[in-house]
Design an enzyme around this catalytic site. Structure first.
Site, PDB file in Angstrom:
ATOM      1  N   ASP A  24       0.819  -1.220   0.000  1.00 17.64           N
ATOM      2  CA  ASP A  24       0.000   0.000   0.000  1.00 17.64           C
ATOM      3  C   ASP A  24       0.848   1.263   0.000  1.00 17.64           C
ATOM      4  OD1 ASP A  24       0.989  -0.617   2.532  1.00 17.64           O
ATOM      5  OD2 ASP A  24      -0.653   0.388   3.570  1.00 17.64           O
ATOM      6  N   LYS A  97      -5.606   0.608   2.064  1.00 19.01           N
ATOM      7  CA  LYS A  97      -5.132   1.655   2.980  1.00 19.01           C
ATOM      8  C   LYS A  97      -6.085   2.841   2.860  1.00 19.01           C
ATOM      9  CE  LYS A  97      -1.463   5.184   2.935  1.00 19.01           C
ATOM     10  NZ  LYS A  97      -0.932   5.288   4.296  1.00 19.01           N
ATOM     11  N   LYS A 136      -6.843  -0.588   6.348  1.00 27.09           N
ATOM     12  CA  LYS A 136      -5.746  -0.299   7.263  1.00 27.09           C
ATOM     13  C   LYS A 136      -5.629   1.199   7.492  1.00 27.09           C
ATOM     14  CE  LYS A 136      -1.605   0.699   6.636  1.00 27.09           C
ATOM     15  NZ  LYS A 136      -0.179   0.875   6.269  1.00 27.09           N
ATOM     16  N   GLU A 178      -3.497  -0.009  13.344  1.00 30.56           N
ATOM     17  CA  GLU A 178      -2.032   0.050  13.340  1.00 30.56           C
ATOM     18  C   GLU A 178      -1.507   1.248  14.127  1.00 30.56           C
ATOM     19  OE1 GLU A 178       1.818   0.334  10.308  1.00 30.56           O
ATOM     20  OE2 GLU A 178      -0.186   0.201   9.473  1.00 30.56           O
ATOM     21  N   LYS A 220      -2.158  -4.344  14.230  1.00 32.51           N
ATOM     22  CA  LYS A 220      -0.851  -4.284  13.563  1.00 32.51           C
ATOM     23  C   LYS A 220       0.083  -3.395  14.373  1.00 32.51           C
ATOM     24  CE  LYS A 220       1.486  -3.296   9.180  1.00 32.51           C
ATOM     25  NZ  LYS A 220       1.353  -3.076   7.725  1.00 32.51           N
ATOM     26  N   SER A 262       7.008  -4.493  10.077  1.00 26.08           N
ATOM     27  CA  SER A 262       8.453  -4.712  10.170  1.00 26.08           C
ATOM     28  C   SER A 262       9.190  -3.454  10.596  1.00 26.08           C
ATOM     29  CB  SER A 262       9.002  -5.243   8.843  1.00 26.08           C
ATOM     30  OG  SER A 262       8.599  -4.435   7.757  1.00 26.08           O
ATOM     31  N   GLY A 263       8.638  -2.289  10.288  1.00 24.98           N
ATOM     32  CA  GLY A 263       9.142  -1.048  10.852  1.00 24.98           C
ATOM     33  C   GLY A 263      10.561  -0.679  10.499  1.00 24.98           C
ATOM     34  N   GLY A 264      11.067  -1.130   9.364  1.00 27.06           N
ATOM     35  CA  GLY A 264      12.426  -0.791   8.992  1.00 27.06           C
ATOM     36  C   GLY A 264      13.441  -1.869   9.308  1.00 27.06           C
ATOM     37  N   SER A 290       2.555  -8.499   8.851  1.00 29.60           N
ATOM     38  CA  SER A 290       2.002  -7.627   7.819  1.00 29.60           C
ATOM     39  C   SER A 290       3.157  -6.765   7.336  1.00 29.60           C
ATOM     40  CB  SER A 290       0.866  -6.755   8.366  1.00 29.60           C
ATOM     41  OG  SER A 290       0.376  -5.880   7.358  1.00 29.60           O
ATOM     42  N   ARG A 293       8.367  -3.660   3.324  1.00 29.56           N
ATOM     43  CA  ARG A 293       9.755  -3.774   2.887  1.00 29.56           C
ATOM     44  C   ARG A 293      10.363  -5.137   3.194  1.00 29.56           C
ATOM     45  NH1 ARG A 293      12.374   1.563   5.331  1.00 29.56           N
ATOM     46  NH2 ARG A 293      10.524   1.381   6.644  1.00 29.56           N
TER      47      ARG A 293
END
Length: 342
Positions: A24, A97, A136, A178, A220, A262-264, A290, A293
């Site tokens: 998204d 999204k 989301k 999220e 999330k 994953s947040g980076g 979810s 990257r």
């Protein structure tokens, strides 16, 4: 609101070994991804890249849902099949999204609020007609060692998440909630745990006050992890222990699934952390992924915008999905990154 339909959709997205592909990315974000592999970020290339992902063989074994961007939900395959229809035919829930990004929070320097509630009811009805089964909304929680987030910033974002979730359920769409405590900064894992716990408690209090049925949502959250500039980084097991402790004390058992962002993190770290959490004692919710990257970065590196590389890119994507499916059962090891899986 048909709660049985919402519950069925939520459970299908996080069925055994399955998780969510976050595809998204906004226009500026997908441009950064394509710029990195020297591919022009025009509409044709954006569509082709998503088509490569969605038509990869075998991914329905490990992907229960795909979050789409507004543009992508309206696009089709090269032979004219709408992406939402293509995914649904494969048993993958199409999602959308719906937030409109973040803006500075007035009178609170350094903090953000997510926009997009205005007109959301009408947009959700259109998205449902276009095939979306879930949605989301991302709240961004800035964090430092001492001063932020402020209680007001947490409350404001929790309130917006709850309003969004209520509107989704009214429209018959499962909301993914999220609240992301960012990895940026030099804060410790203990600071992340304290902030994440506070954020989750505010979020579930607001969801309750808005009448949102927890059986028909997915959460999330971020993993509990030190800031990327923290001198004391954590082991895989420390992240898993801190995250599960935080969630056990903050997330009601009625929630059917937790799908981590994953947040980076690197693809390998995100999979390893998920695996460690699923090796722990039984928990009341499905613990899944979810990832954006962490699923896509290896695919982009393999594709490079070349049609000759499509088969390799799709094999790479399937492999990343497969590894995360194994992590859902606590059966992943780092050695598998170089093994050929059957």
């Amino acid at each position: 609101m048909n709660i049985d339909e919402l519950k069925s959709t939520a459970r299908a997205i996080v069925a055994a070994q399955k998780g969510v592909l976050a595809a998204d990315e906004s226009g500026p974000t997908i441009k950064k991804r394509l710029d990195a592999i020297k591919v022009e970020a025009n509409e044709a290339n954006r569509r082709r890249y998503r088509e490569i992902l969605f038509t990869s063989a075998g991914i329905e074994q490990y992907i229960g849902g795909v979050i789409l961007y507004d543009e992508t939900l309206r696009q089709s395959t090269s032979d004219g099949i709408p992406f939402a229809e293509l995914l649904a035919r494969r048993g993958i829930m199409p999602g959308i999204k719906v937030d409109k990004g973040v803006s500075p929070l007035a009178l609170h320097p350094g903090e953000k609020i997510t926009e997009g509630l205005e007109g959301l009811r009408e947009r959700l009805l259109e998205y449902k007609q276009l095939g979306a089964r879930f949605a989301k909304w991302r709240a961004v929680i800035e964090i430092d060692e001492h001063d932020i987030p402020t209680p007001y910033a947490i409350r404001a974002n929790a309130h917006a998440l709850a309003r969004y979730a209520a509107l989704c359920q009214e429209a018959g769409i499962v909301p993914i909630v999220e609240p992301e405590v960012l990895m940026d900064g030099s804060h410790s894992i203990e600071r992340c745990a304290a902030v994440t716990s506070s954020v989750l408690k505010y979020v579930f209090a607001e969801l309750d006050s808005h009448g949102v049925a927890l059986e028909g949502i997915l959460l999330k959250p971020n993993m509990v992890i030190p800031g990327i500039k923290c001198a004391q980084q954590a082991t895989v097991q420390q992240v898993a222990d801190a995250t599960m402790h935080c969630l056990t004390s903050s997330v009601p058992a009625a929630v059917p699934g937790i799908v981590f962002l994953s947040g980076g993190q690197s693809a390998e770290d995100a999979t390893d952390h998920l695996n460690a959490m699923n090796r722990q004692v039984a928990h009341p919710w499905q613990v899944s992924f979810s990832y954006g990257r962490a699923l896509q970065a290896p695919v982009l590196a393999a594709w490079k915008g070349l049609e000759d590389n499509v088969a390799l890119a799709q094999e790479t994507f399937f492999r990343r999905c497969q590894l995360n499916g194994l992590a859902r059962d606590g059966k992943y090891t780092r050695a598998m990154e170089s093994d050929i899986l059957a």
